[in-house]
Motif scaffolding. Structure first.
Motif, short mmCIF file in Angstrom:
data_model
loop_
_atom_site.label_atom_id
_atom_site.label_comp_id
_atom_site.label_asym_id
_atom_site.label_seq_id
_atom_site.Cartn_x
_atom_site.Cartn_y
_atom_site.Cartn_z
N GLU A 720 31.26 51.96 -6.30
CA GLU A 720 32.53 52.68 -6.16
C GLU A 720 33.37 52.07 -5.03
N TRP A 721 32.71 51.79 -3.90
CA TRP A 721 33.43 51.19 -2.77
C TRP A 721 33.94 49.80 -3.14
N ILE A 722 33.12 49.03 -3.88
CA ILE A 722 33.51 47.67 -4.28
C ILE A 722 34.81 47.70 -5.09
N LYS A 723 34.90 48.63 -6.04
CA LYS A 723 36.11 48.72 -6.87
C LYS A 723 37.33 49.08 -6.04
N GLU A 724 37.15 49.99 -5.09
CA GLU A 724 38.26 50.37 -4.21
C GLU A 724 38.69 49.19 -3.34
N HIS A 725 37.71 48.45 -2.84
CA HIS A 725 38.02 47.31 -1.99
C HIS A 725 38.69 46.19 -2.79
N GLN A 726 38.23 45.98 -4.02
CA GLN A 726 38.85 44.97 -4.87
C GLN A 726 40.32 45.32 -5.13
N ALA A 727 40.59 46.60 -5.37
CA ALA A 727 41.98 47.03 -5.60
C ALA A 727 42.82 46.79 -4.33
N PHE A 728 42.21 47.03 -3.18
CA PHE A 728 42.90 46.78 -1.90
C PHE A 728 43.22 45.29 -1.74
N LEU A 729 42.24 44.43 -2.06
CA LEU A 729 42.45 42.99 -1.94
C LEU A 729 43.55 42.49 -2.88
N VAL A 730 43.58 43.05 -4.09
CA VAL A 730 44.60 42.66 -5.07
C VAL A 730 45.99 43.03 -4.57
N GLU A 731 46.12 44.27 -4.07
CA GLU A 731 47.43 44.72 -3.59
C GLU A 731 47.84 43.95 -2.33
N GLU A 732 46.88 43.65 -1.48
CA GLU A 732 47.16 42.88 -0.27
C GLU A 732 47.69 41.50 -0.62
N GLN A 733 47.07 40.87 -1.62
CA GLN A 733 47.52 39.54 -2.05
C GLN A 733 48.91 39.61 -2.66
N ARG A 734 49.18 40.67 -3.42
CA ARG A 734 50.49 40.85 -4.04
C ARG A 734 51.58 40.94 -2.97
N GLN A 735 51.34 41.74 -1.92
CA GLN A 735 52.32 41.89 -0.85
C GLN A 735 52.53 40.59 -0.07
N LYS A 736 51.46 39.84 0.13
CA LYS A 736 51.58 38.55 0.83
C LYS A 736 52.49 37.60 0.06
N ILE A 737 52.30 37.55 -1.25
CA ILE A 737 53.11 36.65 -2.09
C ILE A 737 54.58 37.07 -2.05
N LYS A 738 54.84 38.38 -2.13
CA LYS A 738 56.22 38.86 -2.10
C LYS A 738 56.89 38.53 -0.77
N LYS A 739 56.19 38.75 0.34
CA LYS A 739 56.76 38.46 1.66
C LYS A 739 57.03 36.97 1.83
N LYS A 740 56.10 36.14 1.32
CA LYS A 740 56.28 34.69 1.40
C LYS A 740 57.50 34.26 0.60
N PHE A 741 57.68 34.86 -0.57
CA PHE A 741 58.82 34.55 -1.44
C PHE A 741 60.13 34.90 -0.72
N GLU A 742 60.18 36.10 -0.11
CA GLU A 742 61.38 36.53 0.61
C GLU A 742 61.68 35.61 1.79
N LYS A 743 60.65 35.23 2.50
CA LYS A 743 60.83 34.36 3.66
C LYS A 743 61.33 32.98 3.25
N ASP A 744 60.79 32.45 2.14
CA ASP A 744 61.24 31.15 1.65
C ASP A 744 62.71 31.20 1.22
N ASN A 745 63.10 32.31 0.60
CA ASN A 745 64.50 32.47 0.19
C ASN A 745 65.43 32.58 1.40
N GLU A 746 64.96 33.26 2.44
CA GLU A 746 65.78 33.37 3.66
C GLU A 746 66.02 32.00 4.28
#
Length: 874
Positions: A720-746
């Protein structure tokens, strides 16, 4: 001392002061730890009722009460302590005024709120070297401190042989009955005592009042490169009274004018929106903006003070009116609804927070450009950083601890209230249009650039140089050098106060007992508080109810100390000290009366200055902290990683903080922060397990070679904890990519190039989808496929080793954070431990200074970093 020795007979105490009665009773205390030698305990446990020991001569029950200003039983006039030798007369017979802010200290890491509620259990606050030790750390530190003291006295003895002998003590020839008669000056009548001005403002030679300086500073920033001034190599250069020959600066920055609320945003009274004059609306906004600060706005005293000032403003500005123009009489605070105001300002905060990074950067750059001329001054031809060049904006006063004026309105400061200090030849900065400065001075003895008086407590606020300036550095240097000088005198001081613990005069015995407590238990000196100040206590102002005696030699201190932080400690003292405290509490003294009724902080400091020029009670804290840290570091052998070395330093720092009673309340976010840290560690252990599974994917025979246990998942990690942590890692990676994209555009926009389209972001987010698929597959099959370019068992094994090291470092940091939750390490490290000792540790064990001092602190203590090597000793 032998318990068989009788007390030297004392002069009978005739007078008593009629102090205020306590508000709450305090139960007695059970012993929480034993002390073989006089020292410091760290036990903060509450006093237990069933362990109370009532003293037959106590004359009343012990209790905890707020300190109240001393009042005279005769009339309300205030008188000064006579400068003659009449300090033997009970202070209850003398009338004197409050002495404000005699012990100012910069406690950056000390909390401002009172530690309310019950104190934690000993098991929750115990900090020890070994988890399985039954010996309290307070007892260990007591014995350790005693050894350090003895060793220090032996080391200093040779250097004292060439020093001047101590001044001969006053004659202690006893009368036939063994009691020394009180001097004639001790029998002065109240009329013979000189009156002292009620104001605590010092007086200059010309007779004009000089405001009490309140130095403030902000974080230092980088200045322009220029020739370095190594003033610490010749500190005597700045010993004169003239602080500067030329001084140029651009004055101060005023806060922006008040912007009226939109017409649809109103204060509601009894459900009805009301119109207010702009001045009254501004004050209502002060309260409305801070509704989320519940510890203030829900404080009855805060509410009462605010509402009193708010009604005064309403009265001056014509009151409130409803939408039809009818007058609305605002009488009850409970009927005022500030939520519309809060919601408006909160929406503005969220809007500002949501601004694109580029816009935030632009606004900051504009603000910095406007303020740049005020950030620096030219002091004797050298460019120096100015600390607090901004005039405080109007707001509601919060105060430290349980301040009686919390909630009062801090008025807007006008140019007509501000005095500018500048060189005669320099151009005076122009005031805002339509205004003028109160005064322009050329005070070369002052280190301030501008000053004004605030309306709450009448204190003077000063614009000073920044913490990293030469002037501030010299001040710190002198402070720690003074503590080093105390090494030469400490043995004689301790010898004298031990002798005077049996002195025939009550005043001398109280003085010796107070110095003992200040030296051995790091008590602050304390001073009298007025009705308009937070009611806190120090050694000289201890009340009857703040001290509980438990034979044969245990003393329980329980009072509100600096910043209204509760000081609770149970310690063992010399038998003679115990006897003295028993005498000082003897009937007819009762709750509200002072223990040291014949002693003042100024009188104590005057006594100490006879041993060493400039010696005050505060210097003992700096000396004891620095000397203890010096001894601990001298014997330390820090090994391992930087994290382990830093923990070793922090362990030593923690001992010093405990000895100095630098306590803080556990922050509201501590538990949450520890939980997050624990989750990060758990996540790293999970990643380590995945790497091991990848090794098996490449070579299944490893399970037999290394053993099945090597590849097992930790017991506290379930599916159960593994699935929650995997979901956290996925969302964390998604936010990193979005922030990198915004920074590159700036960056592209800043370079004038075309920004990337949204389709590029979608393309980048494909990796997130791949991650989700991979995790889902792992959960189904129970196997983890090897990742990366050219994966090999050797590479993966190396990665496992690095990850294990990271986990160990994080666990060390987590333990360090947990150990420090109730100890204010910053207070000791910045204000009491000589920064050169931290530099010595850094150089001796090759740990970067960044691990101990932030950028601003490295600039503040540049003199320490550049002036010593690893062999320097305090």
């Amino acid at each position: 001392m032998s318990s068989s020795e009788d007390d030297t007979p004392l002069v009978k105490m005739n007078g008593r002061s009629s102090g205020g009665q306590s508000n709450a009773k305090m139960n007695g205390a059970t012993a929480t730890n034993g002390h073989v030698d006089p020292g410091v305990s760290i036990r903060f446990g509450p006093v237990q009722k069933d362990g109370d020991v009532q003293m037959k001569d106590a004359g009343g029950a012990n209790g905890v009460s707020k300190r109240k200003g001393r009042t005279s039983v005769i009339n309300s006039k205030s008188y000064a302590e006579p400068e003659s030798s009449g300090e033997d007369e009970p202070l209850s017979k003398r009338r004197r005024t409050s002495v404000k802010h005699e012990d100012p200290e910069s406690d950056e890491d000390v909390p401002l709120a009172l530690n309310g509620g019950k104190l934690p259990k000993a098991s929750e606050t115990a900090i020890g070297d070994e988890s399985d030790s039954d010996v309290p750390i307070g007892k260990k530190l007591t014995a350790e401190k005693k050894k350090i003291q003895v060793k220090a006295e032996k080391e200093v003895e040779p250097s004292r042989k060439g020093s001047k002998p101590a001044k001969p003590a006053a004659s202690t020839k006893k009368q036939e009955n063994g009691v020394k008669k009180e001097s004639a000056s001790a029998k002065q009548t109240l009329k013979q005592v000189k009156a002292e001005p009620k104001s605590a403002t010092p007086v200059k030679k010309n007779g004009k009042a000089a405001p009490v300086k309140k130095e403030e500073s902000e974080e230092a920033e980088d200045g322009d490169e220029e020739e370095e001034s190594r003033w610490w190599e010749d500190p005597t250069k700045s010993d004169g009274t003239i602080k500067w020959k030329s001084l140029e600066h651009n004055g101060v920055v005023f806060p922006p004018p008040y912007e009226p609320l939109p017409k649809n945003v109103k204060l509601k009274y009894d459900g009805i929106p009301v119109d207010l004059h702009l001045d009254a609306e501004e004050v209502a906004s002060f309260f409305g903006t801070m509704l989320n600060s519940t510890q203030n706005v829900e404080n009855p005293i805060f509410q009462k003070n605010f509402f009193g000032d708010f009604k005064d403003i309403l009265k001056k500005t014509g009151g409130a009116k409803d939408q039809k123009g009818n007058k609305v009489d605002i009488k009850e605070f409970s009927k005022c609804d500030f939520k519309p105001i809060f919601e408006y300002f909160d929406a503005m905060r969220q809007e500002k927070k949501a601004l694109p990074p580029a816009e935030k950067k632009r606004l900051k750059a504009e603000k910095d450009e406007e303020e740049t001329p005020y950030m620096y001054c030219v002091w004797d031809g050298r460019k120096q950083k100015v600390g607090n060049f901004r005039v405080e904006p109007p707001s509601l006063f919060r105060g430290r601890g349980e301040h009686p004026k919390t909630g009062r309105v801090k008025a807007r400061v006008q140019p007509e209230q501000i005095t500018i200090n500048i060189g005669k030849e320099a151009q005076v900065p122009p005031p805002p249009e339509g205004h003028k400065w109160k005064e322009v001075k050329h005070d070369q003895e002052g280190t301030w650039l501008a000053m004004w008086q605030e309306n709450i407590n009448g204190n003077y606020k000063y614009v000073m140089l920044a913490a990293n300036s030469d002037v501030k550095g010299q001040s710190d240097y002198k402070k720690f050098e003074k503590a080093r000088e105390l090494k030469k005198h400490i043995a004689r001081i301790r010898k004298d106060y031990q002798k005077n613990l049996r002195h025939g005069l009550m005043a001398e015995r109280q003085k010796a007992t107070a110095v003992y407590l200040i030296d051995q238990f790091a008590l602050r000196a304390g001073n009298e508080k007025g009705e308009d100040e937070a009611e806190t206590v120090g050694c000289c102002s201890l009340k009857y109810e703040n001290v509980t005696l438990k034979p044969p030699n245990k003393v329980v201190f329980d009072f509100l100390g600096k910043d209204s932080i509760r000081f609770y400690d149970e310690v063992e003292v010399d038998l003679q000290v115990f006897k003295n405290l028993k005498i000082f509490k003897k009937s007819p003294k009762k709750e509200g009366d002072e223990i040291f009724d014949r002693l003042t902080t100024s009188g104590l400091n005057k006594h100490l200055s006879q041993y060493m020029q400039g010696l005050t009670a505060k210097v003992f804290r700096t000396y004891n902290a620095s000397h203890t840290m010096s001894t601990l570091l001298r014997d330390m052998t820090a090994t391992g990683t930087n994290a382990e070395k830093v923990k070793a330093y922090n362990d030593a720092n923690r001992k010093v903080a405990i000895l100095c009673n630098h306590k803080r309340t556990v922050g509201a976010t501590h538990a949450n922060a520890m939980e997050k840290m624990s989750e990060r560690i758990k996540g790293q252990r999970y990643q380590k397990w995945r790497l091991k599974q990848m090794m098996l994917d490449l070579d299944a025979t490893l399970k037999k070679k290394k053993g099945a246990k090597f590849f097992e998942l930790d017991e506290d990690i379930d599916n159960e904890w593994i699935k929650e942590h995997q979901a956290f890692l996925v969302e964390e990676q998604r936010q990193k990519i979005k922030k990198k994209f915004e920074k590159d555009n700036e960056k592209l926009a800043a370079d004038g190039e075309k920004e990337m389209k949204a389709s590029e972001l979608e393309s980048r987010l494909e990796t997130v989808k791949d991650m989700e698929k991979k995790f889902n597959k792992e959960n189904k099959t129970g196997k983890v496929e090897a990742e990366g370019r050219g994966p090999s068992v050797e590479k993966l094994e190396g990665a496992v080793t690095k990850l294990q090291q990271r986990v160990e470092n994080m666990e060390v940091q987590a333990q360090d954070k947990e150990d420090n939750k109730e100890v204010a390490l910053g207070t000791s490290k910045i204000n009491y431990i000589d920064p050169r000792l931290t530099v010595v540790f850094s150089k001796k064990f090759s740990v970067p200074m960044e691990k101990f001092f932030s950028k601003s602190l490295r600039e503040k203590f540049e003199w320490a970093i550049k002036s010593v090597d690893e062999n320097w000793e305090f």
